[in-house]
Write an enzyme that holds these catalytic residues in place. Structure first.
Site: not given
Lengths: 485, 294, 334
Positions: A188, A262, A296, A393
């Site tokens: 996906k 992750e 990331c 973040e």
């Protein structure tokens, strides 16, 4: 020190746009299930070019029935064809895919840039070559699994949900090891960047990959939840936010599904006073402004030794002033478009919080295009661990600058986060590098470099940055059953 | 029969041992001042074990975290020696442990002897792994560029362990791999058979294992485990000893809050030779890059 | 810079009087050594990857036209052969003055670079064209001669009218750490470059980076040369491989940028040897622009030591002007 004003350069680089003629965009795209493109049963959606806000195509959305059909196709293909196929034959398919990716590299790069907003320079020189390399690397494992130490039994059907920041690269990281180990996949792609995954589906067709081995289901978060939650999925692999990672971990609790996650990060990039300073500044810039900071493992916290803080900041500002922000298709663009309005809003909000909390905000005075989603490369100085911009973040081109005095303090601050994906260390002293590397709680430590990736090198986090490794021999573990370890 | 085991003289009254918790290298009672009755296989009274509370769990996590820094950075050779030392001391106290295992489970003398043998041998097996695992699961990675690139395993951190019912071998089988790799742990001992766990704690306390590396709680799994599973300063969760599938699922859900590494319960023959998976479940692979140049 | 930054700022204008040791670091052998070894290190992989990144810039249309003319105006048209003759030098001089006889808009080259015995010939040929005469000296290319011979070599070229002297440093002394000797020699050459009535010959100091082997050495040698009063720092003689490379030049551009920040003085940079194509030259100009800054985009501050480069630049100019590719028969071969 002499303050040197930066004059306007007489050497104005003329626009150097990459041609889009190599991409044959269709007006609408279906799902790729069991080797064929089919209509989705969900409500289709539009994918935009974030640099222009213009629609690129209509894309199908998979509903529960579509997910079920894809998982069934994957199961059939796994049991009847792919799982039984000798590794050396699976390998040949993967090598074939790697070659076709190389052959169609320009097309893939341009489409990636159109859909994602990243500079063509990066999609062309980083993303797409890495994608080909990933397939090439794992292709070679397919007939050597007995030497890898994880057994040779595939898990079965893998449900894989990938993010929008490196659409193709994340696809490769997920699909290549899964297929090499004899699994089939239901993939996906992210809602805002579905197009290159669909082009990859075409590549699978060109490679004559057996039907059902790779299935691509486009859609939004709900489609992802359906893939992850499907009873007949044996393995879930996800790259994305820590919050969604938590939801997935909860969703698979008590099941037999294997999971690798992750997730987010808040990496510290630590610069000591003896660092190779120009390369440290360059690594800092690359660490946070590569891919608009949509990374990331981005080095979003610069920890600089207090004795050289001003010096480093001066150089950093000067270097940032040469960054070229704008049209992602221009070959000279260094920083492209933010991927979506939603992400731009999030970055804007957190930057505003940084200012409210008293950090010093600075960005070079570069012109931005009038349409599209843009955010200037920005640094915040005078940041402490208590600031939200030092903890959360941002996932954008925003760097928080903090200082430290001693190696121990640097480690303490670097580790003072629930994340643990990556870290950077800059010093010319070898023993200090190893001392730091031992103590930094992060899955990847880049010493005197940053943001380097390679198919042979495992990547993944500690703590709330997720679990499991992608890349290298370690990357096989997620796709082989544990009984034989 | 059991309570009079040290009797040599019918007139002498035994000095019984109080079974307490093992936290931070000390043997405190539960802060809740609660205890529960432990019986032998035929229902006879053996002892009152401490009934640990969530606060004992919290204290144990603090102790484990405190111990992690120095334990994880000891040389693997040294950790291996400490684990080997546990085997040595366990061997020297085997009579006591055989008796406790026999009392707890009702196995015959041969069965108890075999369990202690296996527990000692397992510790020896893991002791030898301390300085080898990195060589077996680490990698030098040949990246396509001028970079040195090395991956090696590092301990995950503080691991909460739900020990299986097998009172000694089960406990050793779940604790040894976790600490051999440099983690520290909080173990919830087998609820019905907690006494060998406390005796093993005494073994560890006298085997140069630093306080806090292993912390042993006795009590109700269902009471303590949820607090450990949701504790944000716990990095891993071993559910081996959780037989209730609903509880196991709930604990895994709670563990997702900070993305603990979770080892799910499953059928396992603890008497069989172990594989690497109990060690590799609670290690993190760290990869270090460095440029190669002049 | 991590180095001392005590010097007062001064205007960044070209000056024929370069003070030696503006940072006061050469007081003793030890202080000079401490200073040079206290300069930040250079990571080879990092600097090469930065150079490779700059080399991907795509310079098109108007930017390319600008870059082509700028590059032509920066060429030190060079002949340094044993077989050089007055005839060859006169031809080269004519080419320097008017590189493309078919196009009056083509700028002149910056200089003609010759051995000392041909300085007079070049000077005469160039007359009042504004094209400078540069002369290699100091027992070029090895520099292995007694100091008085090297100085006489320089004096000869200066007396014959050389506008610029390209000296070589004593690489042997540098590599054994005898920085004082290298520095003293530069200072001595600089003194010989002086002319009583002004118009000192500008001093270009050739580091011969191919023999220095590491980027750390390139950075140190750059600072040493600037400390000694160099007007320009130059990569190579062209007689040693590797000659100029983009990353070496990048390190030198960082050095002049930092020297300016520390002292206020601008120093020029000249890569020499191995730059043969327009594509290469443009990579260098991009690097100048983005590393040292636009102030260096000027023949006073950046030169190419080259011979065949000029013709490739001219071919590209013709292509831009006419819209079709040209050929070697359409540029002059002197």
């Amino acid at each position: 020190m002499t303050e040197i004003p930066t004059p306007a350069s007489p050497f104005a680089y003329a626009p150097a746009p990459e041609s889009t003629s190599v991409v044959d965009l269709r007006t609408s795209y279906g799902l790729f299930v069991d080797g064929a493109f089919v209509d989705g049963r969900g409500e289709s959606f539009t994918t935009l070019n974030p640099a222009t806000e213009q629609p690129l195509a209509e894309v199908a959305a998979a509903d529960a029935a579509d997910v079920d059909a894809a998982v069934k196709a994957a199961r059939r293909a796994q049991e009847r064809v792919w799982g039984r196929m000798p590794g050396r034959e699976r390998a040949k398919y993967l090598f074939r895919i790697a070659r076709i990716i190389q052959e169609r590299s320009r097309e893939l790069a341009v489409l990636e840039t159109l859909d994602n907003g990243k500079p063509i320079k990066e999609s062309r020189d980083v993303d797409v070559p890495m994608v080909a390399a990933w397939f090439f690397y794992y292709a070679g494992w397919a007939d050597k699994l007995e030497h890898a130490g994880y057994g040779t039994t595939p898990v079965g059907v893998a449900g894989q949900v990938i993010p929008w920041n490196f659409p193709l690269m994340m696809l490769a990281w997920k699909v290549a090891p899964a297929l090499a180990c004899g699994n089939t996949v239901v993939l996906k792609p992210a809602e805002t960047t579905p197009l290159t995954a669909l082009l990859f589906a075409e590549i699978c067709q060109q490679a004559d990959l057996p039907a059902g081995v790779v299935n691509v289901l486009t859609g939004a978060g709900e489609t992802g939840r359906l893939v992850v939650g499907h009873d007949d999925v044996d393995k879930v692999a996800f790259t994305g936010s820590t919050e969604v990672g938590r939801q997935i971990a909860r969703a698979v609790a008590g099941t037999r599904k294997k999971v690798t996650l992750e997730l987010g990060g808040k990496a510290a990039n630590i610069v000591f006073d003896d660092a190779a300073i120009d390369q440290a500044v360059e690594g800092t810039v690359n660490g946070i402004f590569f891919n608009q900071g949509h990374v990331c493992c981005a080095g979003s916290r610069l920890l600089v030794q207090e004795s050289i803080a001003e010096e480093v900041l001066d150089r950093l500002r000067a270097r940032m002033s040469t960054l070229r922000v704008g049209d992602p298709l221009d070959k000279n663009t260094d920083v492209g478009a933010i991927n979506s309005r939603e992400q731009l809003d999030r970055i804007t909000e957190l930057a505003a919080v940084g200012e409210e909390e008293g950090a010093g905000r600075w960005a070079p005075d570069c012109a931005l295009p009038s349409t599209g989603y843009w955010f200037r490369p920005t640094i915040f100085t005078g940041v402490t661990q208590a600031h939200r911009i030092a903890r959360e973040e941002v996932f954008g081109p925003v760097l928080s600058v903090l200082t430290f005095r001693t190696p121990a303090e640097a480690v303490e601050k670097a580790n003072n986060t629930p994340y643990g994906l990556s870290a950077g260390v800059w010093t010319e002293k070898g023993s200090r590098i190893l001392w730091m590397a031992e103590r930094l709680r992060a899955g990847v430590v880049w010493a005197n470099t940053f943001n380097k990736f390679d198919p042979t090198s495992p990547f993944g986090g500690y703590q709330e940055s997720g679990y499991g490794r992608e890349g290298g021999r370690h990357g096989l573990a997620a796709y082989l059953q544990e009984e034989n370890r | 029969m059991s309570r009079d085991r040290t009797r040599r003289d019918a007139d002498r009254i035994d000095v019984r041992k109080t079974y307490k918790l093992y936290v931070g290298g000390a043997f405190p009672r539960s802060e809740s001042a609660r205890s529960y009755e432990v019986t032998d296989a035929r229902g006879g009274f053996l002892a009152n074990a401490s009934l640990a509370s969530r606060k004992d769990g919290r204290d144990a996590v603090v102790a484990a975290r405190k111990a992690f820094g120095s334990w994880s950075t000891r040389t693997p050779y040294n950790r291996g020696q400490v684990v080997y030392r546990i085997a040595e001391v366990l061997e020297s106290r085997r009579d006591q442990l055989e008796r406790e295992v026999r009392e707890a489970t009702g196995v015959n003398a041969g069965g108890a002897r075999a369990e202690v043998d296996q527990a000692v041998d397992r510790l020896v097996w893991y002791a030898g792994w301390a300085d080898k695992l990195a060589q077996v699961v680490g990698n030098a990675n040949p990246v396509a560029g001028p970079y040195f690139n090395l991956s090696s395993p590092e301990p995950t951190g503080v691991v909460a362990v739900m020990a299986p019912a097998s009172p000694l071998l089960g406990l050793v089988s779940v604790v040894a791999p976790v600490i051999t790799t440099g983690n520290t742990c909080v173990v919830v001992a087998s609820q019905p058979h907690p006494l060998p766990a406390i005796t093993l704690a005494e073994v560890m306390a006298t085997a140069d294992l630093p306080g806090g590396v292993v912390n042993v709680l006795t009590g109700h799994q269902g009471e303590i485990a949820p607090w450990l599973a949701s504790h944000l300063d716990v990095d891993g969760l071993d559910l081996t000893g959780v037989d209730d599938a609903d509880l196991a699922r709930d604990l895994e859900v709670a563990a997702a809050d900070n993305l603990k590494r979770v080892r799910r319960p499953g059928p396992e023959d603890l008497a069989a030779d172990p594989r690497l998976d109990r060690m590799t479940r609670f290690v993190e692979t760290k990869t270090v890059w460095h440029p190669v140049g002049t | 810079m991590l180095a001392p930054m005590a010097a007062p700022p001064t205007a960044a204008t070209p000056s024929s009087v370069a003070p030696t040791d503006p940072l006061g670091v050469a007081g003793s052998d030890a202080s000079l050594r401490r200073f040079l070894h206290g300069l930040p290190g250079v990571d080879q992989v990092g600097v090469e990857s930065r150079a490779a990144g700059l080399a991907t810039r795509s310079i098109k249309t108007t930017a390319k036209a600008y870059a082509l003319d700028l590059a032509v105006s920066m060429v030190d048209l060079t002949t340094l052969e044993g077989a050089d003759t007055p005839g060859k030098v006169r031809a080269l001089s004519a080419k320097a003055v008017r590189p493309d006889p078919t196009d009056a808009s083509c700028p002149a080259a910056a200089a003609v670079c010759v051995y000392p015995d041909l300085v007079a010939t070049a000077k005469q040929a160039l007359g009042s064209s504004g094209v400078k005469v540069a002369s290699v000296a100091t027992a070029f290319p090895s520099g292995r001669a007694a100091l008085d011979l090297k100085l006489a070599d320089v004096a000869n070229a200066v007396a014959d009218g050389a506008d610029e002297i390209d000296m070589v440093i004593d690489r042997g002394a540098f590599l054994v750490g005898d920085y004082r000797r290298v520095l003293d020699e530069i200072v001595a050459v600089r003194e010989v470059c002086a002319r009583p009535g002004g118009h000192d010959a500008h001093l270009k100091v050739i580091l011969e980076t191919g023999e220095l082997a590491t980027y750390d050495n390139v950075r140190r040698a750059s600072w040493l040369a600037m400390t000694g009063g160099a007007d320009f720092i130059k990569t190579s003689t062209g007689k040693v491989q590797p000659a100029a490379t983009l990353p070496v030049t990048l390190v030198m551009l960082e050095a002049v940028r930092d020297f300016r920040r520390a002292t206020g003085r601008m120093i020029g940079v000249k890569p020499a040897g191995g730059i043969r194509t327009t594509k290469d030259a443009i990579k260098y100009l991009v690097t100048v622009n983005e590393v040292a800054g636009p102030d260096w985009l000027d023949p006073d501050w950046f030169r190419f030591g080259a011979s065949s480069l000029l013709n490739d630049l001219l071919l590209q100019r013709q292509k831009m002007r006419t819209g079709h590719y040209s050929g070697p028969d359409h540029v002059t071969l002197d």
